[in-house]
Motif scaffolding. Structure first.
Motif, PDB file in Angstrom:
ATOM      1  N   ASP A  71      28.924 -50.321 -12.983  1.00 46.14           N
ATOM      2  CA  ASP A  71      28.558 -48.945 -13.342  1.00 46.14           C
ATOM      3  C   ASP A  71      29.047 -48.485 -14.638  1.00 46.14           C
ATOM      4  O   ASP A  71      30.480 -48.628 -14.854  1.00 46.14           O
ATOM      5  CB  ASP A  71      29.032 -48.049 -12.489  1.00 46.14           C
ATOM      6  N   LYS A 123      25.836 -44.357 -21.967  1.00 50.16           N
ATOM      7  CA  LYS A 123      24.691 -45.046 -22.318  1.00 50.16           C
ATOM      8  C   LYS A 123      24.619 -45.925 -23.430  1.00 50.16           C
ATOM      9  O   LYS A 123      25.638 -45.864 -24.241  1.00 50.16           O
ATOM     10  CB  LYS A 123      23.420 -43.815 -22.275  1.00 50.16           C
ATOM     11  N   LYS A 129      20.295 -53.150 -16.455  1.00 52.98           N
ATOM     12  CA  LYS A 129      20.969 -51.958 -16.480  1.00 52.98           C
ATOM     13  C   LYS A 129      20.204 -50.682 -16.483  1.00 52.98           C
ATOM     14  O   LYS A 129      19.008 -50.548 -17.254  1.00 52.98           O
ATOM     15  CB  LYS A 129      21.686 -51.773 -17.878  1.00 52.98           C
ATOM     16  N   LEU A 130      20.198 -49.794 -15.413  1.00 55.67           N
ATOM     17  CA  LEU A 130      19.403 -48.758 -15.077  1.00 55.67           C
ATOM     18  C   LEU A 130      19.720 -47.876 -16.302  1.00 55.67           C
ATOM     19  O   LEU A 130      21.039 -47.604 -16.667  1.00 55.67           O
ATOM     20  CB  LEU A 130      19.608 -48.288 -13.808  1.00 55.67           C
ATOM     21  N   LYS A 131      18.948 -46.587 -16.133  1.00 55.15           N
ATOM     22  CA  LYS A 131      19.071 -45.449 -17.214  1.00 55.15           C
ATOM     23  C   LYS A 131      20.476 -44.635 -16.802  1.00 55.15           C
ATOM     24  O   LYS A 131      21.147 -44.298 -17.618  1.00 55.15           O
ATOM     25  CB  LYS A 131      18.127 -44.567 -17.327  1.00 55.15           C
ATOM     26  N   ASN A 132      20.916 -44.858 -15.532  1.00 56.23           N
ATOM     27  CA  ASN A 132      21.817 -43.911 -14.892  1.00 56.23           C
ATOM     28  C   ASN A 132      23.175 -44.745 -15.036  1.00 56.23           C
ATOM     29  O   ASN A 132      24.335 -44.319 -14.557  1.00 56.23           O
ATOM     30  CB  ASN A 132      21.533 -43.419 -13.492  1.00 56.23           C
ATOM     31  N   GLY A 133      23.156 -46.070 -15.556  1.00 54.38           N
ATOM     32  CA  GLY A 133      24.338 -46.659 -16.141  1.00 54.38           C
ATOM     33  C   GLY A 133      24.679 -47.769 -14.917  1.00 54.38           C
ATOM     34  O   GLY A 133      25.597 -48.837 -15.243  1.00 54.38           O
TER      35      GLY A 133
END
Length: 217
Positions: free
Chosen positions: A213, A217, A170-174
């Motif tokens: 998506d 967070k 999971k990336l920091k941008n969701g």
């Protein structure tokens, strides 16, 4: 069906109550597998097939500790088999297309964006249709019984319980990427005729690859 709906309601009620919860959507493709096994003493007949399908739905991550979370999902899925060889019935090839609602509930460990875990999977069948390859004019409903209440050796139960293994990032941008494997643990076969000393076992499984998506967070 009541157990399935109750599990859905409890999981998402817990998600709503949690302050460390992120919601999202996910979509992707899957490769599903269907295995039929007829056992009669030492004689076994096996039919196996696969189909490329899809999965789409909602997902949540419910934080229960710093690195641990529960991830329930509610997915609309296409499964089945494509051109499954059935030599014992005249060397025919069968196409089965099944649509289900799946709910994997995964207990995950997450760190530095990576997450992975295991948990149960509940599946409820919406539709399952079978055709003989080369004869698309005739379609069989695998959830239906005939006028006498009988079913065929390919008939299926709507509900299936299984186990799910999940891994992803999971990336920091969701944005998230995940791979999961689900193995059905209950017998899907609905066949109830007298087979004397024989038995039919139908098991399913699938591998799914999804992009999601998360909105929080």
């Amino acid at each position: 069906m009541r157990i399935f709906l109750a599990t859905v309601m409890l999981s998402f009620a817990a998600a709503t109550a949690s302050a460390q919860t992120s919601f999202g959507v996910k979509a992707g493709g899957n490769m599903s597998f269907l295995n039929y096994k007829i056992e009669e003493g030492s004689q076994n007949v096996k039919w196996n097939g696969s189909r490329v399908g899809f999965q789409v739905g909602g997902v949540a991550q419910i934080g229960i500790a710093e690195n641990f979370a529960i991830q329930p999902e509610l997915l609309f899925m296409m499964k089945g088999v494509n051109k499954m060889d059935v030599e014992e019935l005249g060397d025919v090839k069968l196409n089965i297309k099944t649509f289900t609602i799946d709910m994997p509930i995964t207990f995950i460990y997450r760190t530095n964006g990576f997450f992975g875990g295991i948990g149960p999977n509940l599946s409820f069948g919406l539709s399952s249709k079978m055709k003989v390859d080369g004869n698309d004019d005739v379609e069989y409903d695998l959830y239906d019984k005939d006028a006498d209440g009988e079913v065929s050796i390919f008939s299926q139960k709507r509900f299936e319980a299984g186990a799910n293994i999940l891994a992803g990032y999971k990336l920091k941008n969701g944005l998230s990427f995940s791979l999961n494997f689900v193995k059905g643990l209950t017998n899907l076969s609905e066949y109830n005729d007298d087979l004397e000393d024989a038995s039919i076992k139908t098991k399913s499984s699938y591998i799914g690859l999804s992009v999601g998506d998360f909105f929080g967070k």
